[in-house]
Each structure stands twice: as C-alpha cells, then as structure tokens.
Motif scaffolding. Structure first.
Motif, mmCIF file in Angstrom:
data_model
loop_
_atom_site.group_PDB
_atom_site.id
_atom_site.type_symbol
_atom_site.label_atom_id
_atom_site.label_comp_id
_atom_site.label_asym_id
_atom_site.label_seq_id
_atom_site.Cartn_x
_atom_site.Cartn_y
_atom_site.Cartn_z
ATOM 1 N N PRO A 114 0.842 -1.199 0.000
ATOM 2 C CA PRO A 114 0.000 0.000 0.000
ATOM 3 C C PRO A 114 0.883 1.256 0.000
ATOM 4 O O PRO A 114 2.005 1.231 0.507
ATOM 5 C CB PRO A 114 -0.797 -0.085 1.306
ATOM 6 C CG PRO A 114 -0.550 -1.459 1.846
ATOM 7 C CD PRO A 114 0.743 -1.938 1.267
ATOM 8 N N VAL A 115 0.379 2.320 -0.599
ATOM 9 C CA VAL A 115 1.102 3.592 -0.613
ATOM 10 C C VAL A 115 0.159 4.653 -0.069
ATOM 11 O O VAL A 115 -0.996 4.733 -0.505
ATOM 12 C CB VAL A 115 1.521 3.965 -2.059
ATOM 13 C CG1 VAL A 115 2.272 5.295 -2.069
ATOM 14 C CG2 VAL A 115 2.375 2.872 -2.678
ATOM 15 N N ARG A 116 0.630 5.462 0.876
ATOM 16 C CA ARG A 116 -0.228 6.525 1.426
ATOM 17 C C ARG A 116 -0.693 7.422 0.285
ATOM 18 O O ARG A 116 0.097 7.792 -0.579
ATOM 19 C CB ARG A 116 0.557 7.357 2.443
ATOM 20 C CG ARG A 116 0.775 6.643 3.761
ATOM 21 C CD ARG A 116 1.259 7.593 4.861
ATOM 22 N NE ARG A 116 1.923 8.782 4.333
ATOM 23 C CZ ARG A 116 1.657 10.025 4.748
ATOM 24 N NH1 ARG A 116 0.759 10.248 5.669
ATOM 25 N NH2 ARG A 116 2.322 11.040 4.237
ATOM 26 N N LYS A 117 -1.962 7.797 0.328
ATOM 27 C CA LYS A 117 -2.514 8.630 -0.740
ATOM 28 C C LYS A 117 -1.729 9.934 -0.888
ATOM 29 O O LYS A 117 -1.446 10.390 -1.992
ATOM 30 C CB LYS A 117 -3.981 8.924 -0.444
ATOM 31 C CG LYS A 117 -4.646 9.799 -1.496
ATOM 32 C CD LYS A 117 -6.132 9.927 -1.259
ATOM 33 C CE LYS A 117 -6.765 11.046 -2.091
ATOM 34 N NZ LYS A 117 -6.475 10.958 -3.511
ATOM 35 N N ASP A 121 0.009 11.136 -4.293
ATOM 36 C CA ASP A 121 -0.342 12.407 -4.938
ATOM 37 C C ASP A 121 0.887 13.298 -5.124
ATOM 38 O O ASP A 121 1.061 13.915 -6.181
ATOM 39 C CB ASP A 121 -1.405 13.154 -4.114
ATOM 40 C CG ASP A 121 -2.780 12.491 -4.225
ATOM 41 O OD1 ASP A 121 -2.936 11.605 -5.097
ATOM 42 O OD2 ASP A 121 -3.686 12.846 -3.445
ATOM 43 N N PHE A 124 2.957 11.960 -7.856
ATOM 44 C CA PHE A 124 2.345 12.280 -9.144
ATOM 45 C C PHE A 124 2.682 13.717 -9.557
ATOM 46 O O PHE A 124 3.033 13.977 -10.713
ATOM 47 C CB PHE A 124 0.822 12.096 -9.086
ATOM 48 C CG PHE A 124 0.139 12.445 -10.376
ATOM 49 C CD1 PHE A 124 -0.037 11.488 -11.362
ATOM 50 C CD2 PHE A 124 -0.306 13.738 -10.626
ATOM 51 C CE1 PHE A 124 -0.638 11.811 -12.567
ATOM 52 C CE2 PHE A 124 -0.908 14.070 -11.833
ATOM 53 C CZ PHE A 124 -1.076 13.106 -12.803
ATOM 54 N N ASP A 125 2.563 14.644 -8.605
ATOM 55 C CA ASP A 125 2.850 16.055 -8.932
ATOM 56 C C ASP A 125 4.250 16.202 -9.526
ATOM 57 O O ASP A 125 4.458 16.950 -10.477
ATOM 58 C CB ASP A 125 2.728 16.938 -7.681
ATOM 59 C CG ASP A 125 1.271 17.097 -7.254
ATOM 60 O OD1 ASP A 125 0.379 16.890 -8.107
ATOM 61 O OD2 ASP A 125 1.043 17.417 -6.063
ATOM 62 N N LEU A 158 7.992 7.100 -3.277
ATOM 63 C CA LEU A 158 7.254 5.835 -3.356
ATOM 64 C C LEU A 158 8.079 4.690 -2.783
ATOM 65 O O LEU A 158 9.307 4.673 -2.927
ATOM 66 C CB LEU A 158 6.929 5.523 -4.831
ATOM 67 C CG LEU A 158 5.987 6.516 -5.517
ATOM 68 C CD1 LEU A 158 5.901 6.219 -7.017
ATOM 69 C CD2 LEU A 158 4.598 6.468 -4.883
#
Lengths: 216, 641
Positions: A114-117, A121, A124-125, A158
């Motif tokens: 699992p990766v913390r949201k 995010d 991704f940015d 990540l």
C-alpha cells in the motif's frame, strides 16, 4: 488560431515563395508530449503561466505586435536548426538512474505494497514533468535541477523507489553536472515557466538525497 | 478501384482447446533461446510508444541486441503520452463481479463481434500483470486513503476496472516504459536512434531482415539489418488531416511494410470520438479531445429550428432539442461513442449545428450548475473547463461548450497471427499498428492495455520462438541495395516536382475528402466518389507538390511530403475496404445497412470475417478473408434505447 498554427501559416508562405521554412519541434499540440518549446518575447513558452508553446493562442497578442522568438539557449542544448535544439542530455540523465529496476514479469501483486494517498499524490505532482527543457532555458545558470529533481522526487516518495534511492540521486546529479548544466542558486525562474508547475521544493528533496548518498 | 479475391486465411496459429488454457499452451510450446545465443540475435523495434517502448525494454532485459527507432527527439514523446482516461485490468479489486472472462466478454461485444476470441481472451488474462508491472516501476496511479489503488468505471462496462493517474494515465505509463528503456540503453542492450524515420522494410529470402531509415537531422539514408523487425508505429488517423493524433503520427512504416507483402487488415475501421473541441477556422492544425466523462453531467442539445442564430442563453427550453435524451431515453447523453458521434452529425447535416460552419453541438452545464452548484461542478471538471477556455476563449460556466466528433483511433492495421507476426516471416506488429484485439470498435481505456500487453508480455515470448531458429546469417546485399534505391528515388522524385502547392495543402484536401466520404457515415455513393477523386488528387500531388530545401539536411517539408504520399495510397484502400464491407459494424457505419430505427445493422452471414488486403503493384489488391468464429460469446445486436 494557436501560436504554432501562426508559424504553420508563415511556413506555408515561405515554402511557396521558395524560401526555407522555419524549423521548429512540435508533436501532440495539446501540452503533454513536451516536444515544442521556444522563448517568446524573452520568456520560455511565452508569458502565459503553466502553458506550453502549443497551448498559446494568438488572441493574447495585440494586432500588429512584433513577436521575438528564440530557441532554448543553454550550452548542453545545442541548436540543431532554427528553433530546434538537441535535448538528449535529458535522456542521459534518466539513463544514469531515473528508473526502478524491475524486469517485466517479476512484479508482485499491485496491492502487496500500500502507498499513502498523500505520498502517491505528491509523487504524481513531481512525475508530471514533460521534459520540455523550459526550466533550463529560463535559468540564469542553465541548470537542469528542476528536471532532475522532479524524477528523483517522484521515485523517492514511493516505496518502490527506496532500494535505489541514494544511488539514483548520486548518479543522476553527477550526470547532470557532467552534461555541463549549471548549479542551482534558488532563483526559481524554472518553476515560474514550468508548464506543469513542478514545485521548487523538489530540488530540496534532490539535495537531501544527494548529500546522504555522498555521506555514505 | 478493382480488386480480386484470394484464398481464405484458415490458420492463425492460435492453440486449440479451452480458451483459458491457450496462452499457457502457446507459452510452453514456444522455443527458448539460451542466454549466450540471445546476444547474437539482433532485433529492430520501430516506435517508442507503450507498445514499442515496452517491447524494446523487455527484449533488452532478456539479452537480445536491440535497436530502437523513433522520429521524435526522445522516445518519451510518443503519442501514447496523450491518453487521458485510464487502463483496464481484470483485477476485481472492487469485488464488483469483474473477472478475466467478463473483460473478455465486454471487449468482444464492444468490438461488435469483429475481433478474434483467442486474442481477446489473452489480452484480458495479461491485463492483470500490466498493473503489477507498472506499480513496481513506480507509476503513480490514483490511490485511496487506505493506500490501495483507486479505479473508475468507463464506457461499455458495468464494473469499475479502469486504473488511472488523474487525466494523464498515458503519460505516466509511457514514462514507466521509457525509463525501463533508458535503463537498457545504459546497460548497452538497446541502441537508441532518435530523429530517425523508417522509410522501407528490407525483405530477403522471404524474411524481414531490416529497415532503411533517414536520419532526420543530417538527411543521411542508413541501412540497419537484423534477425527480426518489430513495428510499433501507431495508428493512421492522420489520414483525415484533422484528428486527435499528434502531428507526426503517420502510416509510412506500416504502409511500406504493406507494399513489401504484409497484409493490411480492416483498414476502414476508424473510431470517432464524440466529445472534441470543434474546428474553429481554416488554419486549424489538429483537434483536442475533451474527456468523455463530461457527458455524465452535461446535456447535449441543438436549436429546434434550422439556422437559429440566437445566443444559446436566449433560446428557451421549448425551442431546444435535447436530441440524445429524445432518441435514446434509456441511455440519454451516455450512449456509446459511435452512436453519440453519428447523432451529432445528423443534427448538423439537418442544418441545426452551432458555431462557425455549423459543425458543433452544445454540451450544456447550466442545469448541473443549478442543481449541484458551481463549486461542485468546478471540483469535478475544473481542469477540463480550463482546457476548453484556453483553446476557445469561451467560459463554459457561462456559455455552453461546443463539441463535435473527431477521429482519434484506428482499429485496423497490419494483419497479425496469434503470435503477432505479420504475413512476412520475421515482421512482428504490435500496439495500434496491428489490427488484432478491438474488432470494429475499441472500448475506452483498452488501447493502453493492448499496447503494454503486446510489448511487455506477448511479443517477448512469441518473438523468442521465431528467433530460436536464428541467427539468420548475412542479409542478401541485393535486397538491401534495392530497398535503399527505392527510398532514394522516392525522395528524389518528391524534390524534383517543384510545383505550386505545399504538402500540407494536399493533406488538408485529402483529409476533408476522407472525412466527408469515408468518415462517420459511409454510403456506396460517397465511397465511389472518394475512389474517383483520390487518384486524381494523388496525380496532382505528384505533378504539383512543392518541397523546398534539399534531402541532405533537416527538412520538415520533405518528411511531410513522404508521409502524405503514403496517406493517398492508404486512403484508397480504406475506401475500398469500406465499400466492400456493405454492412455496418462498430465504428463502420454504412447508411444502407441500418435497422428501422436508424441503428447500425451487422450482416453476420456475409461479413463475420477479417478483411486482409494483399498489396499488388498493378493496383488491384487481393482480398483474403479470415473467418471469425465465436465459440464463447454469442453474437447479438447491440441496443441502447
């Protein structure tokens, strides 16, 4: 009419008059491939913020205005012809370590880690960088720090990027230097012209990882 | 245009037996190449999008000697990067009843029963590995607060199986493949050739043995030989001039391979996306897609009365025609892509279109803003509204958007067997460049899935099986020289014309002709007109095109001219294919073949086959039919009313 369509019209005229059209790079014309890029009236990608050259429209210019267009100017981006420059230095920075080493077919189930949201995010940015090179063109030092830091930050945030985190930062920064890009002095011109708004604090992340790698 | 009919294609090399075991069987039967021998085998990969990038990286990892080619300045720019929506995978992480079988079923049905069952089943099987691979590479997919992957639903499916990275899924997946590729470049297994364009295929002793390329910076013509060639050069939507494809996308690599003997399958299958920003003027150079998700809250309408020139806000509700809601009460504004596109064309043909030239319909958020509030609409669609305003200069919060359909994907492509091998031994074709998995209509979020399935998982196995018999020795010098000469003489011919029209002006005219006669709706009459007009225009092109500059420099006009020349030949084959297929299916709508309510009517008796065209230098192509059999999914007619 878009800015590049204006250049199309100009080139059609030049061809028919028997002159050489102006060579410029472009491809997707929707702001995502990163191929287009020119300095327009002194600003990389023009004055409109968070915009690539292909997303500019002529209605933002006054009638009869004279527009100055120049290629990216930086020693590691040699001019190929007219407005076309060679940005292969960016590929070599990625080759130095901008990846996770994972051969096809060897991956565990996507839900096993699992990766913390918030982390996903933020990664991704940083990952939205399109590799256009505007950051380099705008920097008074010709630094590629924002480009390099965007990739380092994306993978550093990540869990998948952890095993190679420090070696990656060291190899990429060393390659950036070897290509002849200048150092970062925090002027922030890069993030101001970045069409994707890559944040300046990615450079802090890069420097942290780089220092840790060198301290080992 | 005349054609002849050749022998049927009976063997696609798909293994027999239960469909769920076929890929396992094929993998086990595939011969292996020992690591020491892999280094002696050379493979050429043309194109660096999701299919080509992932294939070159994977083949490099396996130890083959790979040369990778792209026309852009870096492999990261390939047009896969522009895909917005997402990628399908049968993970069933939602527990909402998804399965490999359901993804297989949806894809066969969505393709309107014109795809091969064996291929589609394998695609659905492999889809789950793609997500694992991408996550391990660090692709930042959207996640939920629990840290697990988020999914959304997409057209043509009742389950939530689409993985996404905001509106930039294609970009993130492509960068994953690009990084894997650059890792192999650093490792020395892949040699990268950017700004190189493939201009011919070398075929020697019945095998594909290399390519002729032009270095787009110096103009030098180069020969590259290998033991196998992989084409991953994308689709040919730019035959219409205006499409959502990148400006550089072209058909040259696959067309010239077709001229060398590779069959071209179903060239007429084109997908037209309903929600694009309309053409705004005569200088328009490309079209931009607006996400289909807008149709969830926007209402599509045109004025009831022809030629109503009032501003949209001045037209009262009872003088508006919400035509999708009227014709399709059950699905309303959410009918599938092909149906929404055709309905928009029909109202515009009636003279009720809006905006410049009358080629547009309104997509109106007034009611959504009144119902949900402006903030809620902004949260959902803010970035799309901004993108629209940036291009049109109109604010969609105040004035309804104008949209119109545009070409954005081609389901047709080079014919390949189950191994993704074309009719030329040693020539493999992957991604949008082949025809294999989407039938007559592709579902949303399935293009990324197919490109990566081919490149990461399918090709590396099947290509190994072919290469196990290699290396194939020296390439016949005569074959190489002949291909090089053909390329050089074509370039010389283009430069020698020195006429009065630019390549772009011909391309524009060809594109308009294709859009009018072979676009959303085709008739025997329109196709015959196109088949009369294309050769005339091509003749004028070869007599009157103006290519400035020389061959020995960076010359974008010359590049363009060569691509336009190939588009002419492809356009002719597309129209012929559309003419011969007198049924309607998926994205191919023949006005003569519709039911009493105006919906597409398939003719399974006559057309349940792939049309694979063999090139003939005398101008009479040969049609080979590959019969399609459906053992698992029962053929039915689609209905959305």
């Amino acid at each position: 009419m878009s800015f590049l369509e204006m250049l199309d019209v100009l080139n059609e005229r030049l061809i028919l008059e028997g002159d050489d059209p102006i060579a410029f790079d472009h491809d997707c014309r929707e702001g995502i491939c990163g191929m287009c890029g020119m300095v327009i009236n002194g600003v990389a990608h023009g004055e409109q913020r968070a915009t690539t050259t292909c997303q500019l429209h002529m209605r933002h210019f006054e009638d009869n205005a004279t527009i100055t267009i120049e290629p990216w100017r930086a020693a590691p981006f040699p001019v190929v012809k007219d407005l076309v420059v060679d940005r292969s230095a960016f590929d070599r920075i990625i080759q130095a370590g901008g990846f996770v080493s994972v051969p096809a077919g060897s991956a565990p189930d996507a839900h096993s880690i699992p990766v913390r949201k918030e982390d996903a995010d933020a990664a991704f940015d940083a990952a939205t960088c399109i590799g256009c090179g505007a950051c380099v063109a705008a920097c008074p030092n010709g630094s590629a720090s924002l480009f390099t830091a965007a990739k380092i930050t994306h993978l550093s945030l990540l869990p998948q990027g952890q095993p190679e985190r420090l070696s990656r930062a060291k190899a990429m920064v060393d390659q950036m230097d070897a290509e002849g890009f200048g150092g970062c002095t925090n002027t922030g011109e890069c993030t101001a012209v970045c069409p994707k708004g890559i944040p300046l604090d990615t450079i802090a992340q890069m420097n942290t990882d780089y220092l840790k790698a060198n301290a080992k | 245009m005349k054609f002849t009919e050749g022998s049927e294609i009976r063997d696609t090399r798909a293994p027999e037996g239960p469909i769920e075991d076929r890929w396992e069987k094929r993998k086990f039967a595939a011969k292996l190449v020992n690591p020491a021998n892999k280094r002696k085998l050379n493979v050429i990969v043309v194109g660096t999008g999701l299919a080509g990038g992932s294939a070159a990286a994977t083949l490099g990892e396996l130890g083959y000697n790979v040369k990778s080619f792209c026309y852009q300045d870096t492999p990261r720019r390939a047009h896969s990067i522009a895909a917005q929506g997402g990628i399908n995978a049968a993970k069933n992480y939602r527990g909402d009843g998804d399965s490999i079988y359901r993804l297989f079923y949806d894809t066969v049905k969505g393709g309107d029963f014109r795809a091969r069952e064996s291929n589609v089943y394998r695609l659905a099987q492999v889809s789950v590995n793609i997500i694992d691979q991408a996550v391990a590479q660090g692709v930042p997919f959207a996640r939920e607060y629990g840290g697990l992957l988020d999914t959304r639903s997409f057209g043509g499916a009742q389950v939530s199986r689409t993985f996404y990275a905001r509106g930039q899924t294609g970009q993130q997946l492509l960068l994953g493949a690009y990084q894997a590729l650059e890792r192999q470049v650093a490792a020395g297994t892949v040699e990268m050739f950017t700004r190189h364009e493939m201009l011919d295929l070398i075929v020697a002793d019945g095998r594909a043995r290399g390519i002729i390329v032009r270095d787009m910076v110096t103009g030098e013509i180069e020969r590259h030989t290998a033991d196998a060639v992989v084409l991953a050069s994308g689709g040919y939507g730019n035959v219409f001039f205006l499409s959502t494809n990148a400006k550089g996308c072209n058909t040259t690599a696959i067309w010239r391979a077709h001229e060398r003997g590779a069959y071209f399958a179903n060239p007429c299958y084109t997908q037209i996306h309903p929600t694009c920003i309309p053409v705004s003027g005569e200088y328009q150079s490309k079209l931009t897609l607006m996400s289909e998700s807008l149709r969830n809250d926007g209402r599509v309408w045109v004025p009831l009365r022809k030629g109503d020139e009032r501003a949209p806000g001045d037209i009262p509700d009872d003088e508006r025609d919400y035509y999708l809601e009227r014709i399709y009460p059950a699905f309303g504004n959410l009918v599938p892509r092909d149906i929404a596109s055709r309905a928009a064309k029909n109202v515009c043909d009636e003279g009720r279109g809006v905006g410049p030239g009358g080629l547009g319909v309104y997509l109106d958020f007034r009611d959504a803003i009144n119902r949900l509030g402006r903030d809620a609409v902004e949260k959902k669609y803010g970035n799309l509204f901004e993108m629209y305003e940036r291009i049109t200069g109109e604010n969609p919060y105040d004035v309804p958007m104008r949209i119109y359909p545009a070409v954005h994907y081609t389901m047709g492509g080079l014919w390949v067997d189950y191994d993704l091998q074309s009719t030329i031994p040693g020539l493999f074709v992957i991604g949008e460049a082949n025809f294999s998995d989407h039938g007559a209509n592709r579902l949303g979020a399935s293009a990324l899935m197919q490109g990566l399935a081919d490149g990461y998982f399918v090709l590396p196995t099947t290509l190994g099986d072919y290469l196990a018999a290699g290396p194939f020795g020296e390439v016949d010098e005569q074959a190489v020289a002949e291909a090089e000469l053909k390329v050089r003489s074509k370039i010389d011919r283009l430069l020698a014309v020195n006429g009065t029209r630019t390549p772009d002006s011909f391309h524009r005219e060809l594109g308009k002709l294709m859009w009018d006669y072979c676009g959303m709706e085709r008739t025997e009459e329109s196709l015959r007109k196109a088949l009369d007009r294309i050769p005339e225009l091509r003749k004028e092109f070869w007599e009157n095109v103006k290519v400035s500059g020389t061959a020995e420099e960076l010359n974008q006009v010359l590049e363009k001219a060569g691509r336009v020349a190939d588009f002419f030949d492809l356009a002719e084959l597309m129209c012929l294919d559309a003419l011969v297929r007198s049924e309607s299916c998926g994205g191919h709508f023949r006005a003569e073949s519709q039911d009493s309510e105006g919906e597409a009517l398939r003719d399974d008796e006559s057309f349940a086959h792939v049309s694979a065209w063999e090139y003939s230098p005398d101008g009479e192509p040969v049609l080979h039919k590959e019969p399609l059999e459906y053992e698992y999914v029962k053929m039915t007619q689609r209905s959305y009313k």
